[in-house]
Design a protein around this motif. Sequence first.
Motif, PDB file in Angstrom:
ATOM      1  N   ALA A   1      31.723  37.467  -2.925  1.00 30.26           N
ATOM      2  CA  ALA A   1      30.942  36.991  -1.782  1.00 30.26           C
ATOM      3  C   ALA A   1      29.450  37.245  -2.007  1.00 30.26           C
ATOM      4  CB  ALA A   1      31.411  37.685  -0.496  1.00 30.26           C
ATOM      5  N   ILE A   2      29.118  38.427  -2.516  1.00 31.21           N
ATOM      6  CA  ILE A   2      27.721  38.751  -2.808  1.00 31.21           C
ATOM      7  C   ILE A   2      27.148  37.765  -3.816  1.00 31.21           C
ATOM      8  CG2 ILE A   2      26.235  40.452  -3.958  1.00 31.21           C
ATOM      9  CD1 ILE A   2      27.961  42.645  -2.654  1.00 31.21           C
ATOM     10  N   ASP A   3      27.905  37.498  -4.878  1.00 36.63           N
ATOM     11  CA  ASP A   3      27.443  36.570  -5.913  1.00 36.63           C
ATOM     12  C   ASP A   3      27.243  35.169  -5.339  1.00 36.63           C
ATOM     13  OD1 ASP A   3      26.963  35.965  -8.815  1.00 36.63           O
ATOM     14  OD2 ASP A   3      28.693  34.661  -8.502  1.00 36.63           O
ATOM     15  N   ALA A   4      28.183  34.719  -4.511  1.00 37.96           N
ATOM     16  CA  ALA A   4      28.097  33.369  -3.951  1.00 37.96           C
ATOM     17  C   ALA A   4      26.890  33.224  -3.026  1.00 37.96           C
ATOM     18  CB  ALA A   4      29.385  33.037  -3.197  1.00 37.96           C
ATOM     19  N   PHE A   5      26.667  34.194  -2.149  1.00 37.79           N
ATOM     20  CA  PHE A   5      25.534  34.105  -1.219  1.00 37.79           C
ATOM     21  C   PHE A   5      24.197  34.235  -1.952  1.00 37.79           C
ATOM     22  CE2 PHE A   5      28.697  35.624   2.106  1.00 37.79           C
ATOM     23  CZ  PHE A   5      28.797  34.380   2.700  1.00 37.79           C
ATOM     24  N   GLN A   6      24.175  35.022  -3.028  1.00 37.41           N
ATOM     25  CA  GLN A   6      22.945  35.128  -3.819  1.00 37.41           C
ATOM     26  C   GLN A   6      22.632  33.815  -4.524  1.00 37.41           C
ATOM     27  OE1 GLN A   6      22.513  39.861  -4.975  1.00 37.41           O
ATOM     28  NE2 GLN A   6      23.690  38.575  -6.326  1.00 37.41           N
ATOM     29  N   LYS A   7      23.657  33.140  -5.015  1.00 35.64           N
ATOM     30  CA  LYS A   7      23.448  31.842  -5.658  1.00 35.64           C
ATOM     31  C   LYS A   7      23.058  30.778  -4.639  1.00 35.64           C
ATOM     32  CE  LYS A   7      26.392  32.614  -9.693  1.00 35.64           C
ATOM     33  NZ  LYS A   7      27.678  32.301 -10.363  1.00 35.64           N
ATOM     34  N   ALA A   8      23.619  30.876  -3.431  1.00 33.66           N
ATOM     35  CA  ALA A   8      23.218  29.951  -2.366  1.00 33.66           C
ATOM     36  C   ALA A   8      21.743  30.146  -2.033  1.00 33.66           C
ATOM     37  CB  ALA A   8      24.077  30.178  -1.124  1.00 33.66           C
TER      38      ALA A   8
ATOM     39  N   GLN B   1      30.120  28.285   1.403  1.00 36.00           N
ATOM     40  CA  GLN B   1      31.518  28.151   1.805  1.00 36.00           C
ATOM     41  C   GLN B   1      32.424  29.025   0.951  1.00 36.00           C
ATOM     42  OE1 GLN B   1      32.770  24.055   2.127  1.00 36.00           O
ATOM     43  NE2 GLN B   1      30.946  23.445   3.261  1.00 36.00           N
ATOM     44  N   ILE B   2      32.116  29.095  -0.342  1.00 35.85           N
ATOM     45  CA  ILE B   2      32.899  29.959  -1.229  1.00 35.85           C
ATOM     46  C   ILE B   2      32.715  31.422  -0.842  1.00 35.85           C
ATOM     47  CG2 ILE B   2      33.101  30.773  -3.618  1.00 35.85           C
ATOM     48  CD1 ILE B   2      32.444  27.898  -4.500  1.00 35.85           C
ATOM     49  N   GLY B   3      31.482  31.803  -0.518  1.00 32.57           N
ATOM     50  CA  GLY B   3      31.218  33.184  -0.112  1.00 32.57           C
ATOM     51  C   GLY B   3      31.903  33.541   1.197  1.00 32.57           C
ATOM     52  N   ALA B   4      31.904  32.617   2.155  1.00 29.78           N
ATOM     53  CA  ALA B   4      32.456  32.904   3.479  1.00 29.78           C
ATOM     54  C   ALA B   4      33.976  33.030   3.470  1.00 29.78           C
ATOM     55  CB  ALA B   4      32.031  31.807   4.460  1.00 29.78           C
TER      56      ALA B   4
ATOM     57  N   VAL C   1      26.850  44.163   1.155  1.00 30.35           N
ATOM     58  CA  VAL C   1      26.515  45.430   0.495  1.00 30.35           C
ATOM     59  C   VAL C   1      26.905  46.603   1.387  1.00 30.35           C
ATOM     60  CG1 VAL C   1      24.611  46.872  -0.334  1.00 30.35           C
ATOM     61  CG2 VAL C   1      24.668  44.437  -0.914  1.00 30.35           C
ATOM     62  N   PHE C   2      26.651  46.477   2.700  1.00 25.75           N
ATOM     63  CA  PHE C   2      27.061  47.527   3.642  1.00 25.75           C
ATOM     64  C   PHE C   2      28.579  47.697   3.621  1.00 25.75           C
ATOM     65  CE2 PHE C   2      28.836  48.428   7.843  1.00 25.75           C
ATOM     66  CZ  PHE C   2      28.327  49.697   8.082  1.00 25.75           C
ATOM     67  N   GLU C   3      29.306  46.574   3.645  1.00 27.83           N
ATOM     68  CA  GLU C   3      30.766  46.650   3.621  1.00 27.83           C
ATOM     69  C   GLU C   3      31.255  47.261   2.306  1.00 27.83           C
ATOM     70  OE1 GLU C   3      31.732  42.739   6.429  1.00 27.83           O
ATOM     71  OE2 GLU C   3      31.605  42.517   4.260  1.00 27.83           O
ATOM     72  N   LYS C   4      30.551  46.973   1.242  1.00 25.99           N
ATOM     73  CA  LYS C   4      30.897  47.560  -0.058  1.00 25.99           C
ATOM     74  C   LYS C   4      30.707  49.074  -0.029  1.00 25.99           C
ATOM     75  CE  LYS C   4      29.741  46.887  -4.964  1.00 25.99           C
ATOM     76  NZ  LYS C   4      28.866  46.129  -5.898  1.00 25.99           N
ATOM     77  N   MET C   5      29.661  49.506   0.643  1.00 26.57           N
ATOM     78  CA  MET C   5      29.410  50.948   0.781  1.00 26.57           C
ATOM     79  C   MET C   5      30.542  51.634   1.538  1.00 26.57           C
ATOM     80  SD  MET C   5      26.497  52.594  -0.202  1.00 26.57           S
ATOM     81  CE  MET C   5      26.011  53.634   1.174  1.00 26.57           C
TER      82      MET C   5
ATOM     83  N   GLN D   1      35.827  34.451   1.080  1.00 26.80           N
ATOM     84  CA  GLN D   1      36.314  35.563   0.265  1.00 26.80           C
ATOM     85  C   GLN D   1      36.961  36.643   1.136  1.00 26.80           C
ATOM     86  OE1 GLN D   1      36.379  35.466  -3.086  1.00 26.80           O
ATOM     87  NE2 GLN D   1      35.431  33.441  -2.903  1.00 26.80           N
ATOM     88  N   ASP D   2      37.911  37.346   0.569  1.00 24.77           N
ATOM     89  CA  ASP D   2      38.541  38.486   1.241  1.00 24.77           C
ATOM     90  C   ASP D   2      37.639  39.707   1.062  1.00 24.77           C
ATOM     91  OD1 ASP D   2      40.124  40.457   2.294  1.00 24.77           O
ATOM     92  OD2 ASP D   2      41.533  40.519   0.610  1.00 24.77           O
ATOM     93  N   ARG D   3      36.847  39.984   2.086  1.00 27.18           N
ATOM     94  CA  ARG D   3      35.862  41.057   1.963  1.00 27.18           C
ATOM     95  C   ARG D   3      36.451  42.435   2.258  1.00 27.18           C
ATOM     96  NH1 ARG D   3      32.958  38.055   5.630  1.00 27.18           N
ATOM     97  NH2 ARG D   3      32.132  39.921   6.653  1.00 27.18           N
ATOM     98  N   ALA D   4      37.766  42.512   2.416  1.00 27.12           N
ATOM     99  CA  ALA D   4      38.411  43.819   2.571  1.00 27.12           C
ATOM    100  C   ALA D   4      38.656  44.472   1.214  1.00 27.12           C
ATOM    101  CB  ALA D   4      39.732  43.674   3.325  1.00 27.12           C
ATOM    102  N   SER D   5      38.440  43.724   0.136  1.00 28.02           N
ATOM    103  CA  SER D   5      38.633  44.271  -1.211  1.00 28.02           C
ATOM    104  C   SER D   5      37.310  44.230  -1.970  1.00 28.02           C
ATOM    105  CB  SER D   5      39.687  43.455  -1.971  1.00 28.02           C
ATOM    106  OG  SER D   5      39.206  42.145  -2.218  1.00 28.02           O
TER     107      SER D   5
END
Length: 632
Positions: A212-219, A196-199, A258-262, A201-205
């Motif tokens: 978000a990456i950290d949260a989903f990896q911990k999940a 929920q924390i990962g979902a 990761v793709f969005e980060k790229m 997040q503002d992934r435009a920044s």
Amino acid sequence: MMPPEEESLDGGGDRDGGLVLLQGLKSGSTRKQGCDPFAQTQRSKLQHRRARINQQINKEMRMRAGAENLFRESISVPMIPLGLKETKELDLLAPLKDFISEHYGEEGILFEKEIKEFMELRQAMRTPSRNEAGLELLMEYYNQLYFLDSRFFPPTKSLGVFFHWYDSLTGVPSHQRALAFEKGSVLFNIGALHTQIGARQDRASLPGLNQAIDAFQKAAGAFNYLKENFSNAPSLDMSAASLNMLVRLMVAQVQECVFEKMTLLRAQHDFLARLQLAQEAARVEDVYSLVHQTMTQAHVKDYVPFSWTTMVHVKSEHFKALSHYFAAIALCDCPVASDAELPEQEKAFIQFHVTMPEGPSLRVLLQDPEERRKLGKAHLKKAIMKHEEAMRIHGLCKILRKMDILQEVLSFAHKRSLSKYSEIDHEEDFFETGDAPDIHPKTHQKPEIKSPNFSQVKVTDIFHRLGPLSVFSAKNKWYPVRRVHLMRGENGFGFTLRGDSPVLIAGVIPGGCAAEAGLKEGDYIILVNGKDCRWSKHAEVVQLLKSTGEEGVEIGVITLQGSEGSKAADKKAAAMSSGSGMLKSNKENSRKSLMNSKSASTLLVWSKKSKRSKKSTYGVPFTAVGDNEAMY
């Protein structure tokens, strides 16, 4: 926004001017043409028309650039978060008071404060806040369950309480007497809260993407830890098949981030950067395809929501389309390689496709604009097909059809590919567009499954007044406290002591005062002249003994039942660390099975293959035998 008739390019402005001029004549105005600001010469009309056309072109360019920026920077494809498992209230007051009285020989009513404190912590854990504070609360309760397990759950007896939890997806209730079910459910909620924390997040920044990456990896780590260390779960959300699916889903969502980060970090006009984007998109498609296969397996198919399965399928097709789109952009929009750039581009391109495309050699392909256009056109054709397939699958799910953001993303990507295809398609093309080979998936940042760091949240054993866990635990049994009166003889009290918390009688001299009083090797000193010494250090107990006068000293000792007294002492000595002197007694791989019930119901048991070590604030300081063993 101007009305449509005012945006048309058919001389609408001239009509307005003519209308005003006509009104002026009707009113008897005799203004000269040069003085009337609305009267236009042919030259001014032409200039006005050009200005309107330029405004329209600029507006279209701004809209296109804005749409691309919106797609790249603002709109993110929605992620899949999990709901938390819910649980019923639990009243532990009577069971724990009874166990304290029966097992520890203490008045249960004296520990009501501790029991209520634990119950309040559990109550708060039921509704954690959706942030880091909520995660800490769940972790604190999870760590307290270790102490509860050690204090009140013997391996051969049930406490008589049931833990009730509801499935996170179906709401189906389950219950067990095993504390492992409680622990597993809390661990599941730790993973779910990370999703929920990962979902959100503002992934435009970039900071939002990293969070978000950290949260989903911990999940993924929480679900994977649960899968590897618990078995025979009574609810489907904690079955091995479901947990395996959830781990793969979280990894896929990390890969998407990761793709969005790229797209935020890499220069879009660079040939190699666009090849990398295409390969990143292919990697996202690859992992979502694996998730979709997992979701359609027999043990999971009827359990996972249809919207989840459809969303994953849509993403798989969508990112495959994007991989072909960026391949086409790299070929068609980037300048032809110079002689200096050619070796590097050849090296990248030779590993780009799953199978090499038919046609000329690689060098010719990279340096011939027409050959690049042909292959780019083939990639766009495949991209458009995959975009349309993604939109078709999306339309099958009523829930997804209501998600405007997803619809916008899919529609924009489709129109963008169509627009590019129309741009590079020539009327004189008589060749048949070939079938572009798939792109080899590759990522520059492999997802990491981060196991829970239980030592991150330090907790204090709520029931520490019962004594050190090395002795005073549910698995140990001891005889009632013996109180003996000792007089100091010529050679002292006649015993040797070692260790801390509690201090152990390591040896008794035959014929000495201690032997005559009935003290034995392996006894633990818990009282000296009425002072509780269960948590006392070696030096503190020695000081109490030395401070006695001619009247002697009264000490209270306990003896573990059977041969466990000497075994416990040997175990403490073997486990000690001569450097730090801290016995880490609460490792998960030494935890017992929580219950050994004869009932027909299957039990959730703790697997012994776990390697995690959770540090307690109540370790048992104990140095090597001989280091602090002395005669008294």
